[in-house]
Design an enzyme around this catalytic site. Structure first.
Site, short mmCIF file in Angstrom:
data_model
loop_
_atom_site.label_atom_id
_atom_site.label_comp_id
_atom_site.label_asym_id
_atom_site.label_seq_id
_atom_site.Cartn_x
_atom_site.Cartn_y
_atom_site.Cartn_z
CG ASP A 196 -2.03 -1.05 1.42
OD1 ASP A 196 -1.93 -1.93 0.22
OD2 ASP A 196 -2.82 -1.00 2.00
CG HIS A 350 2.39 0.02 4.29
ND1 HIS A 350 2.20 -0.91 5.28
CD2 HIS A 350 1.15 0.69 4.28
CE1 HIS A 350 0.97 -0.79 5.83
NE2 HIS A 350 0.20 0.28 5.11
ZN LIG Z 1 -2.81 3.24 3.06
#
Ligand SMILES: [Zn+2]
Length: 389
Positions: A196, A350
């Protein structure tokens, strides 16, 4: 003499013609009267009935002894206002509905007659919308958004006689269903890695390098305005060309009124714009229609968010394992989280949002170990090919 006789001849002829016509007329009238005096043989509720007199439906009823009961006059809420003041009877002649007792019948007619139905009092009616809602099923982390949100219609009627008010649903609303499912991968040792908040400069490039080294495919939930800076477009292009799936995670991660974390804090228009602009940023790079697979900022996918953006997406993707890489607990701790994955699991990581060097180190440790256990790494679209329930 001849002069006097002349006019008499036509007169006599006229008289005899008139007499002839009169006779014919009398015969015809006689026949008609005779035929009219014959009874009509009809079938009433399956039984043969001879109908005399005016041969009306009323005469047929008298002859048959059938006594239909009248229906009631109802208020708008269905309560009885006046018993027996509804439809007096319900009748058909040869299949056609009739309402008058003096309806003429002829031989061979088939009559069905029974009790009258209810009649509702006259009323004033106001139609209003029944707003559509979100229905939820299941508890998997893949949130399929199905159906189309469409308002229903209800009528609020006020009886002119009774003054009673009653609501009647004229059209049920069509609700969006959020179906929370899990994939059934059977014996396939597959894991869906997701990243992400990128692209994030060369950090995304390093993630792509590790994935390439291990033949792993992943899904990137990108932030639209990140694609538009720091060569973000180049990383999106590279990810797509290397077989990864690129989806949107919103345009600016719910910045502003969404407090950077929850679309639900934003207006419906702002929420929709987050999805549409996020997809447009991907399309501007790839030239192809962007996926409608979405991950909402912060994983916040409440009913209000589903309601606003549901029509724009096919699925919102949660996760089974939070690698907690955003806390930066050290590469070993992150690797341990990733290695806890099981067949069909979705892992949250992430590539953006800050320094992700620990994530990259963790991937270098976890991917070869998982591969040794027989795992392979697939995209969300590939995961969605398995049966979902
Ligand atoms: Zn996010």
């Amino acid at each position: 003499m001849r002069i006097a006789q002349k006019p008499e001849r036509p007169r006599r002829r006229l008289a005899s013609v008139l007499a002839g016509v009169g006779l014919v007329a009398a015969v015809i009238i006689g026949v008609v009267l005779f035929v009219q005096s014959l009874p009509a043989n009809i079938t009433l509720n399956g039984a043969s009935v001879e109908v005399h007199g005016g041969k009306t439906l009323g005469d047929a009823l008298s002859a048959s002894g059938v006594k239909p009961q009248p229906g009631d006059l109802l208020a708008v809420d269905g309560s009885v206002l006046e018993a027996g003041k509804g439809e007096p009877f319900h009748a058909t002649v040869n299949g056609e509905k009739v309402t008058e007792l003096d309806t003429k019948l002829g031989s061979g007619d088939v009559v069905e007659i029974g009790d009258g139905g209810p009649i509702e009092e006259p009323s004033d009616s106001v139609e209003t919308a029944i707003p559509w809602t979100v229905a939820q099923e299941g508890n998997g982390v893949i949130h399929l958004v199905e159906g189309e949100g469409k308002d229903g219609v209800k009528a609020t009627k006020t009886g002119k006689t009774s003054g009673i008010t009653a609501e009647q649903v004229k059209q049920e609303p069509s609700n969006i269903v959020r179906r929370n499912v899990s994939p059934d991968v059977g014996d396939d040792k597959v894991i869906a890695l997701t990243f992400d908040d990128g692209p994030w400069g060369d950090q995304t490039g390093q993630v792509l390098d590790v994935l390439a080294e291990h033949g792993a495919k992943a899904t990137f939930f990108t932030v639209g305005n990140r694609i538009e800076q720091d060569n973000g477009d180049a990383f999106v292009k590279r990810a797509v060309s290397e077989g990864h799936q690129v989806c949107t995670h919103s345009y600016d991660h719910a910045a502003g009124s969404g407090q950077g974390v929850n679309l639900g804090f934003m207006s419906p228009e702002e929420q929709k714009a987050e999805v549409e602009k996020g997809r447009a940023a991907i399309e501007a790079v790839t030239g192809a229609e962007a996926s409608r697979i979405f991950r909402t900022p912060g994983g916040n996918f409440g009913d209000d968010v589903v309601k606003n953006i549901g029509p724009l997406i096919k699925a919102e993707i949660g996760w089974n394992i939070d690698s907690s890489d955003w806390r930066r607990p050290g590469a070993d701790a992150i690797a341990k989280q990733i290695e806890d994955a099981w067949p069909g699991a979705i892992v949250l990581m992430h590539d953006g949002g800050g320094d992700r060097s620990q994530t990259i180190e963790a991937l270098k440790k976890a991917l070869p170990r998982l591969k040794d256990q027989g795992y392979r790494f697939i995209t969300i679209d590939e995961l969605l090919q398995y049966p979902l329930s």
